[in-house]
Motif scaffolding. Structure first.
Motif, mmCIF file in Angstrom:
data_model
loop_
_atom_site.group_PDB
_atom_site.id
_atom_site.type_symbol
_atom_site.label_atom_id
_atom_site.label_comp_id
_atom_site.label_asym_id
_atom_site.label_seq_id
_atom_site.Cartn_x
_atom_site.Cartn_y
_atom_site.Cartn_z
ATOM 1 N N PRO A 48 49.759 16.126 32.124
ATOM 2 C CA PRO A 48 49.390 17.526 32.377
ATOM 3 C C PRO A 48 48.428 17.682 33.543
ATOM 4 C CG PRO A 48 48.202 16.669 30.478
ATOM 5 C CD PRO A 48 49.214 15.630 30.845
ATOM 6 N N ARG A 49 48.611 18.748 34.288
ATOM 7 C CA ARG A 49 47.665 19.092 35.360
ATOM 8 C C ARG A 49 46.375 19.627 34.751
ATOM 9 N NH1 ARG A 49 51.158 23.044 39.157
ATOM 10 N NH2 ARG A 49 49.384 22.827 40.585
ATOM 11 N N PHE A 50 46.542 20.510 33.773
ATOM 12 C CA PHE A 50 45.429 21.100 33.028
ATOM 13 C C PHE A 50 45.942 21.463 31.640
ATOM 14 C CE2 PHE A 50 44.286 22.047 37.434
ATOM 15 C CZ PHE A 50 42.932 21.713 37.467
ATOM 16 N N THR A 51 45.032 21.898 30.799
ATOM 17 C CA THR A 51 45.392 22.446 29.489
ATOM 18 C C THR A 51 45.042 23.927 29.486
ATOM 19 O OG1 THR A 51 45.092 20.359 28.300
ATOM 20 C CG2 THR A 51 44.902 22.395 27.014
ATOM 21 N N LEU A 52 45.997 24.760 29.098
ATOM 22 C CA LEU A 52 45.819 26.206 29.124
ATOM 23 C C LEU A 52 45.616 26.749 27.721
ATOM 24 C CD1 LEU A 52 46.703 28.581 31.532
ATOM 25 C CD2 LEU A 52 48.168 29.115 29.601
ATOM 26 N N LEU A 53 44.558 27.494 27.516
ATOM 27 C CA LEU A 53 44.311 28.188 26.249
ATOM 28 C C LEU A 53 44.739 29.631 26.430
ATOM 29 C CD1 LEU A 53 43.265 28.405 23.397
ATOM 30 C CD2 LEU A 53 40.945 28.567 24.294
ATOM 31 N N PHE A 54 45.779 30.033 25.743
ATOM 32 C CA PHE A 54 46.492 31.296 25.946
ATOM 33 C C PHE A 54 46.040 32.339 24.919
ATOM 34 C CE2 PHE A 54 51.116 32.868 26.864
ATOM 35 C CZ PHE A 54 50.687 34.189 26.885
ATOM 36 N N ILE A 109 41.857 25.605 31.161
ATOM 37 C CA ILE A 109 41.910 26.907 31.825
ATOM 38 C C ILE A 109 42.104 27.967 30.748
ATOM 39 C CG2 ILE A 109 43.201 28.383 33.410
ATOM 40 C CD1 ILE A 109 44.017 25.823 34.898
ATOM 41 N N LEU A 110 41.283 28.989 30.780
ATOM 42 C CA LEU A 110 41.437 30.103 29.842
ATOM 43 C C LEU A 110 42.316 31.155 30.482
ATOM 44 C CD1 LEU A 110 37.804 30.524 28.434
ATOM 45 C CD2 LEU A 110 39.652 29.012 27.669
ATOM 46 N N ILE A 161 42.017 32.791 34.136
ATOM 47 C CA ILE A 161 43.106 33.609 34.663
ATOM 48 C C ILE A 161 43.170 34.888 33.843
ATOM 49 C CG2 ILE A 161 45.575 33.764 35.147
ATOM 50 C CD1 ILE A 161 45.665 30.716 35.287
ATOM 51 N N LEU A 162 42.968 36.016 34.521
ATOM 52 C CA LEU A 162 42.942 37.323 33.855
ATOM 53 C C LEU A 162 44.081 38.171 34.390
ATOM 54 C CD1 LEU A 162 39.087 37.969 33.990
ATOM 55 C CD2 LEU A 162 40.430 36.898 32.160
ATOM 56 N N GLU A 163 45.038 38.440 33.532
ATOM 57 C CA GLU A 163 46.249 39.147 33.942
ATOM 58 C C GLU A 163 46.344 40.522 33.272
ATOM 59 O OE1 GLU A 163 50.967 38.618 33.072
ATOM 60 O OE2 GLU A 163 49.913 36.832 33.815
ATOM 61 N N ALA A 200 38.175 32.079 39.252
ATOM 62 C CA ALA A 200 38.979 33.046 38.503
ATOM 63 C C ALA A 200 40.113 33.603 39.354
ATOM 64 C CB ALA A 200 38.099 34.188 37.991
ATOM 65 N N LEU A 201 41.276 33.730 38.723
ATOM 66 C CA LEU A 201 42.431 34.381 39.332
ATOM 67 C C LEU A 201 42.695 35.672 38.581
ATOM 68 C CD1 LEU A 201 45.010 34.546 41.112
ATOM 69 C CD2 LEU A 201 46.162 33.157 39.354
ATOM 70 N N PHE A 202 42.763 36.777 39.304
ATOM 71 C CA PHE A 202 43.058 38.086 38.731
ATOM 72 C C PHE A 202 44.462 38.508 39.179
ATOM 73 C CE2 PHE A 202 38.549 37.626 39.138
ATOM 74 C CZ PHE A 202 37.967 38.312 38.088
ATOM 75 N N LEU A 203 45.249 39.024 38.241
ATOM 76 C CA LEU A 203 46.589 39.505 38.565
ATOM 77 C C LEU A 203 46.781 40.889 37.965
ATOM 78 C CD1 LEU A 203 46.980 36.282 37.251
ATOM 79 C CD2 LEU A 203 48.946 36.520 38.761
ATOM 80 N N HIS A 204 47.369 41.793 38.740
ATOM 81 C CA HIS A 204 47.597 43.147 38.222
ATOM 82 C C HIS A 204 48.676 43.833 39.054
ATOM 83 C CE1 HIS A 204 45.324 45.763 35.273
ATOM 84 N NE2 HIS A 204 46.319 46.550 35.647
ATOM 85 N N SER A 205 49.371 44.767 38.439
ATOM 86 C CA SER A 205 50.414 45.532 39.117
ATOM 87 C C SER A 205 49.963 46.974 39.336
ATOM 88 C CB SER A 205 51.702 45.541 38.288
ATOM 89 O OG SER A 205 52.648 46.438 38.823
ATOM 90 N N ARG A 206 50.283 47.512 40.497
ATOM 91 C CA ARG A 206 49.993 48.916 40.767
ATOM 92 C C ARG A 206 50.828 49.824 39.878
ATOM 93 N NH1 ARG A 206 47.099 49.747 45.552
ATOM 94 N NH2 ARG A 206 46.886 47.860 46.837
ATOM 95 N N ASP A 207 51.923 49.293 39.341
ATOM 96 C CA ASP A 207 52.818 50.078 38.484
ATOM 97 C C ASP A 207 52.523 49.882 37.001
ATOM 98 O OD1 ASP A 207 54.273 51.010 40.749
ATOM 99 O OD2 ASP A 207 55.395 49.113 40.793
#
Length: 282
Positions: A76-82, A150-151, A180-182, A222-229
């Motif tokens: 694994p590259r990292f472990t993700l807690l979802f 990674i959270l 990562i905040l989506e 931190a990575l933030f992701l969001h859609s204008r829609d």
């Protein structure tokens, strides 16, 4: 000669005030049902899309049994807690599990109290306890190094992941490698004020999930992701969370609505995640 008309006007004003008051009372007492939309029945499991997994049973600090899935990968590259959103349960997140698997990530996904096979009832204190139990399981049971975790939080899960990071910082624990905040928001009162500007939502809010304040004391990549829609969480709130964060950060714009934006964005979505992982590995 104007008395009847005045009396009619006063009655109308009184009726409107009564209706407005009733809406306020309803809003105050119905918040849990508006924020948490759990489903108990699992509709699928990861093995149906070819992903090996392990059932996980945790006990949070409130004594509640929590259910999750552990999906390991080789090297694994990292472990993700979802931490997922406010609706459904972990079985509705198989598309995301496939994406994370293909990116070379171990994943622990868990259901909040009252969701899926997890016991108890959902609430702000409960979700924070659930997230900490999942973190402790990774660190203590799986012996995963905290700085390789990674959270990830989508929608409500973004607030849960942020609160967990802040709790770790307050207790001087080792912080995660990244966050990562989506499609998430600054706070529940901000969300309420955006959706119901004609109500005194900030005074009525029984839940806070104040990610903006929690992030103010952090310095985690931190990575933030969001859609204008986004049709649920306004883009302005998600982008404000990004702009006001003082730590190391990046932003990726999604396409499509709140629930399917990560899918509609396609390869660009996985690409944004992959680029963020690459920066953490440097």
């Amino acid at each position: 000669m104007y008395a009847p008309s005045m009396w009619t006007t006063l009655k109308l004003i009184g009726l409107l005030a009564l209706c407005y008051g009733a809406i306020i009372v309803w809003m105050y007492f119905s918040q849990r049902g508006m924020i948490y939309l759990p489903r108990q029945a699992l509709v699928a499991t990861p093995d149906e899309i070819g992903l090996p997994f392990e059932d996980v049973r945790l006990t949070n600090r409130l004594g509640t049994e929590i259910h999750g899935w552990w999906l390991p990968v080789e090297h694994p590259r990292f472990t993700l807690l979802f931490s997922h959103g406010n609706g459904g349960n972990i079985s509705h997140r198989l598309e995301s599990l496939r994406i994370f698997h293909d990116l070379g990530l171990n994943v622990l996904i868990y259901d909040y109290s009252g969701y899926g096979q997890s016991h108890g009832e959902p609430g702000e204190t409960a979700t924070q306890a659930d997230a900490r139990a999942a973190w402790d399981w990774l660190v203590e049971n799986r012996k995963v190094s905290p700085d390789s975790i990674i959270l990830f939080g989508r929608s409500l899960g973004g607030a849960v992941a942020t609160a967990l990071t802040a709790e770790l910082a307050e207790t001087h624990a080792t912080l995660p490698a990244g966050l990562i905040l989506e499609s998430t928001f600054t706070s529940v009162p901000d969300m309420g004020a955006s959706l119901y500007p004609w109500l005194p939502v900030r005074y009525l809010a029984r839940y806070q999930y104040d990610s903006e304040t929690a992030l103010s004391a952090l310095d985690v990549p931190a990575l933030f992701l969001h859609s204008r829609d986004d049709d649920v969480v306004p883009y302005t709130l998600g982008h404000r969370l990004f702009t006001r964060y003082k730590g190391r950060k990046s932003f990726a714009e999604l396409q499509g609505d709140h629930n399917t934006g990560f899918l509609e964005t396609g390869q660009s979505y996985a690409g944004a995640l992959d680029s963020f992982l690459a920066t953490l590995a440097q």
